[in-house]
Design an enzyme around this catalytic site. Structure first.
Site, mmCIF file in Angstrom:
data_model
loop_
_atom_site.group_PDB
_atom_site.id
_atom_site.type_symbol
_atom_site.label_atom_id
_atom_site.label_comp_id
_atom_site.label_asym_id
_atom_site.label_seq_id
_atom_site.Cartn_x
_atom_site.Cartn_y
_atom_site.Cartn_z
ATOM 1 N N GLU A 69 0.054 -1.222 -14.085
ATOM 2 C CA GLU A 69 -0.544 0.092 -13.823
ATOM 3 C C GLU A 69 0.519 1.165 -14.017
ATOM 4 O O GLU A 69 1.708 0.906 -13.819
ATOM 5 C CB GLU A 69 -1.068 0.176 -12.380
ATOM 6 C CG GLU A 69 -2.079 -0.885 -12.002
ATOM 7 C CD GLU A 69 -2.312 -0.966 -10.499
ATOM 8 O OE1 GLU A 69 -3.122 -1.802 -10.080
ATOM 9 O OE2 GLU A 69 -1.674 -0.194 -9.747
ATOM 10 N N LYS A 103 2.867 4.134 -12.961
ATOM 11 C CA LYS A 103 3.455 4.581 -11.695
ATOM 12 C C LYS A 103 3.579 6.095 -11.722
ATOM 13 O O LYS A 103 4.286 6.649 -12.556
ATOM 14 C CB LYS A 103 4.833 3.948 -11.465
ATOM 15 C CG LYS A 103 5.389 4.300 -10.091
ATOM 16 C CD LYS A 103 6.730 3.697 -9.826
ATOM 17 C CE LYS A 103 7.145 3.921 -8.382
ATOM 18 N NZ LYS A 103 6.870 5.264 -7.852
ATOM 19 N N ARG A 143 2.229 9.204 3.441
ATOM 20 C CA ARG A 143 3.004 7.955 3.474
ATOM 21 C C ARG A 143 3.590 7.713 4.861
ATOM 22 O O ARG A 143 3.708 6.576 5.313
ATOM 23 C CB ARG A 143 4.118 8.025 2.428
ATOM 24 C CG ARG A 143 4.972 6.765 2.377
ATOM 25 C CD ARG A 143 6.103 6.938 1.389
ATOM 26 N NE ARG A 143 6.979 5.773 1.424
ATOM 27 C CZ ARG A 143 7.328 5.071 0.363
ATOM 28 N NH1 ARG A 143 6.881 5.397 -0.823
ATOM 29 N NH2 ARG A 143 8.142 4.044 0.472
ATOM 30 N N GLU A 198 -2.359 7.775 -5.072
ATOM 31 C CA GLU A 198 -1.256 8.709 -5.283
ATOM 32 C C GLU A 198 -1.832 10.052 -5.699
ATOM 33 O O GLU A 198 -2.642 10.130 -6.632
ATOM 34 C CB GLU A 198 -0.332 8.173 -6.373
ATOM 35 C CG GLU A 198 0.998 8.859 -6.460
ATOM 36 C CD GLU A 198 2.093 8.113 -5.714
ATOM 37 O OE1 GLU A 198 3.247 8.556 -5.804
ATOM 38 O OE2 GLU A 198 1.800 7.111 -5.041
ATOM 39 N N PHE A 238 -5.625 3.205 -6.462
ATOM 40 C CA PHE A 238 -5.231 1.904 -7.005
ATOM 41 C C PHE A 238 -5.485 0.733 -6.058
ATOM 42 O O PHE A 238 -5.273 -0.421 -6.434
ATOM 43 C CB PHE A 238 -3.762 1.899 -7.453
ATOM 44 C CG PHE A 238 -2.782 2.402 -6.431
ATOM 45 C CD1 PHE A 238 -2.423 1.625 -5.346
ATOM 46 C CD2 PHE A 238 -2.211 3.658 -6.573
ATOM 47 C CE1 PHE A 238 -1.513 2.080 -4.415
ATOM 48 C CE2 PHE A 238 -1.298 4.131 -5.640
ATOM 49 C CZ PHE A 238 -0.946 3.332 -4.554
ATOM 50 N N ARG A 256 7.644 -4.898 1.705
ATOM 51 C CA ARG A 256 8.220 -4.672 0.377
ATOM 52 C C ARG A 256 8.650 -6.031 -0.167
ATOM 53 O O ARG A 256 9.430 -6.729 0.472
ATOM 54 C CB ARG A 256 9.432 -3.739 0.490
ATOM 55 C CG ARG A 256 9.975 -3.226 -0.820
ATOM 56 C CD ARG A 256 11.292 -2.507 -0.606
ATOM 57 N NE ARG A 256 11.207 -1.389 0.299
ATOM 58 C CZ ARG A 256 10.823 -0.157 -0.044
ATOM 59 N NH1 ARG A 256 10.476 0.091 -1.291
ATOM 60 N NH2 ARG A 256 10.783 0.814 0.851
ATOM 61 N N LYS A 316 8.382 -2.372 -9.513
ATOM 62 C CA LYS A 316 8.302 -1.154 -10.326
ATOM 63 C C LYS A 316 9.331 -1.200 -11.447
ATOM 64 O O LYS A 316 10.444 -1.689 -11.275
ATOM 65 C CB LYS A 316 8.480 0.096 -9.465
ATOM 66 C CG LYS A 316 9.686 0.115 -8.552
ATOM 67 C CD LYS A 316 9.578 1.257 -7.541
ATOM 68 C CE LYS A 316 10.676 1.180 -6.488
ATOM 69 N NZ LYS A 316 10.491 2.166 -5.416
#
Length: 568
Positions: free
Chosen positions: A254, A256, A276, A306, A346, A425, A431
């Site tokens: 996807e 970013k 966030r 986003e 997303f 994470r 990414k």
């Protein structure tokens, strides 16, 4: 009710412990003793917070107000208190010393204690809550009055932790990981059940109470609720993205976006937006609320996406532009016209009463697409982020180049079979970005500038986060890359967070502000408690969309250092 004295004694004991296991045992012992009604309060207190992070409630007590309250309770001048703090470097130790001296001079203190009921955890919470809710004329006096009551009613040791708690910094190194393990130990429940309950509630206070009252069954009954935001799943940079794609046997690719993360809660016609940092930003983004109402065809849903600031041609604007929208409290409609937003969705975590986080990404993706309606024309304001599942490395590179050419950051590489892991994470979300290495670090100290910048903070000590000890470990100082405007903004942000001494114009900063810092390399160094130092660090931008605990960790610093050695 549980006495606050018992809480303070636990904190005192933990301060003398270096072992994480022993600390966990002490917290577990405390949780076992606390009444179930007070357990959510004690759980948050031990993590240095008065209110749950998701609640949006702000304590709003700064150092000057705290000094004034301590002054009224003790009879010592604010100037003398500030002087003592420069010696001790800690408001807690200062309060302890001041109240010890006051009690020593009170001949009738023994009889005072006999007449005065013990402070309970609930009483401390209620006084903090009353102070936090004070607004308008006379609000400062009301805040001071409530804090003064707490100091007058406390022992010196209790005052130490009341004053630290007022600034939401107990300095005992207890974070979410320790409390999660302590809940499992205290109530004999599996740690994975505690972890999952925390993921869906985002509130260890709720989890602790459930574990105490009903064990495993109660934990399993907990779920996601609309308007109680959950932590957002996070990504990490991969040192070898091609190898990771091969390991996934096909990855979801996807774009970013360089925007601001937003979590959307829809319940009927009601829409609530969280940043966030899980702050409620609904009132700042009325245009986004209308977009959601129009295009999300679900009775209830929690979505992840986003928000990107765009120009009149739909091209992305700088990251700082979207933050202007998120921060805005006045003239919101005017700002919406000047900085339009494009929402890129997303993921979806909840749909029409059903929790989806344990489903694989491919199934969540179908659920997301089923409830979002948008045409090509609508895509200027809302779209589901285009996704391609592939193991073709050339195609991944092509999509990556297209994203960069469109003005975006790069691409996300996701495991199609992965669950949504709130706050985690890991290798399921990676990414791929251009290779300028940056770190998100927390300001823990500062120094005044010189010459024409003498009234501005000119140098910043920055630190990474150690999730195992909940401490911030310094990795260097940064003073380059900042404009005068940015120096002014940071000086304003940090002015209420200063503490400790001022020798040579250097002072400590409470860890609240996150900066993105670029650097040439990481070196081993005995000069900082992290054991590392950044070479040629320079400021990139303020990351006020991030909490301090979201800063890069000491583990990531170590990984980057190791990767450097491999390239030599």
């Amino acid at each position: 009710m549980t006495s606050f004295r018992e809480f303070a004694e636990t904190c005192q004991a933990i301060e003398k412990i270096s072992s994480t296991i022993e600390t966990t045992n002490k917290v577990a012992d405390l949780l076992k003793k606390v009444d179930v009604e007070e357990l959510p309060l004690a759980t948050h207190f031990i993590m240095s917070e008065v209110f749950p992070a998701w609640s949006g409630e702000q304590l709003g007590i700064g150092t000057s107000l705290l000094y004034s309250s301590l002054s009224k309770a003790s009879g010592m001048s604010v100037r003398s208190i500030e002087s003592l703090i420069r010696t001790t470097g800690d408001i807690g130790e200062t309060a302890l010393l001041i109240l010890k001296e006051k009690r020593k001079n009170q001949v009738t203190f023994s009889s005072f204690l006999e007449e005065q009921p013990e402070l309970s955890i609930t009483e401390v919470y209620q006084r903090f809550k009353t102070a936090s809710e004070a607004s308008g004329k006379g609000s400062q006096e009301l805040k001071i009055k409530n804090l003064q009551f707490l100091f007058n009613s406390s022992t010196p040791r209790e005052a130490k932790y009341i004053s630290r708690l007022a600034l939401e910094e107990l300095r005992i190194g207890v974070g979410e990981g320790v409390v999660r393990d302590a809940i499992a130990r205290a109530f004999s429940v599996p740690s994975d059940k505690v972890e999952h309950a925390f993921m869906v509630t985002n509130d260890l206070g709720i989890v602790a109470a459930a574990a105490k009252e009903g064990g495993i069954e109660a934990l399993e009954s907990l779920g996601i609720e609309i308007n109680r935001p959950i932590k957002m799943m996070l990504s990490q940079i991969s040192p070898d993205i091609d190898a990771d794609i091969r390991d996934m046997k096909g990855a979801a690719i996807e774009w970013k976006f360089d925007g601001a993360r937003v979590q959307i809660h829809k319940n009927g016609n009601s829409v609530t937006l969280f940043s966030r940092k899980l702050e409620n930003v609904t009132n700042s983004l009325p245009d986004l609320v209308e977009i959601i109402r129009k295009h999300v065809k679900a009775e209830s849903a929690i979505l992840d996406g986003e928000a990107v600031a765009v120009d009149e041609n739909g091209k992305p604007r700088a990251f700082q532009e979207i933050l202007k929208r998120f921060r805005r409290k006045y003239d919101v409609e005017e700002k919406a016209l000047g900085i339009p937003i494009q929402l890129n969705l997303f993921d979806i975590m909840y749909l029409n009463g059903r929790t989806l986080i344990d489903l694989p990404l491919v199934e969540r993706r179908k659920a997301l697409e089923s409830c979002v309606e948008s045409s090509v024309e609508d895509s200027k304001s809302i779209s589901v982020d285009e996704q391609v599942i592939t193991g073709d490395l050339e195609l991944v590179e092509k999509i990556y180049r297209e994203a960069l050419n469109a003005g975006h950051e790069g691409v996300m590489v996701k495991n199609p079979n992965s669950a949504y892991s709130p706050g985690k994470r890991g290798k399921n979300w990676l990414k791929k970005k251009p290779l300028m290495e940056t770190l998100d670090l927390v300001v823990v100290g500062a120094e005044w500038g010189y010459g024409r910048r003498a009234n501005l903070i000119g140098s910043y000590s920055v630190a990474c986060y150690d999730p195992e000890t909940s401490r911030f470990l310094q990795v260097g100082k940064v003073g380059t890359g900042l404009t005068d405007e940015q120096l002014k903004e940071l000086t304003e942000m940090l002015s209420g967070l200063m503490e400790g001494g001022e020798a040579g114009g250097v002072f400590a900063i409470r860890p609240k502000v996150v900066l993105e810092i670029a650097f040439e390399e990481i070196q081993k160094s005995p000069n900082y408690d992290s054991g590392f130092a950044l070479r040629f660090p320079r400021f990139i931008r303020i990351r006020d969309d991030k909490d301090p605990e979201e800063a890069d960790t000491i583990q990531r610093i170590g990984r980057v250092y190791s990767q450097q050695l491999k390239r030599l």
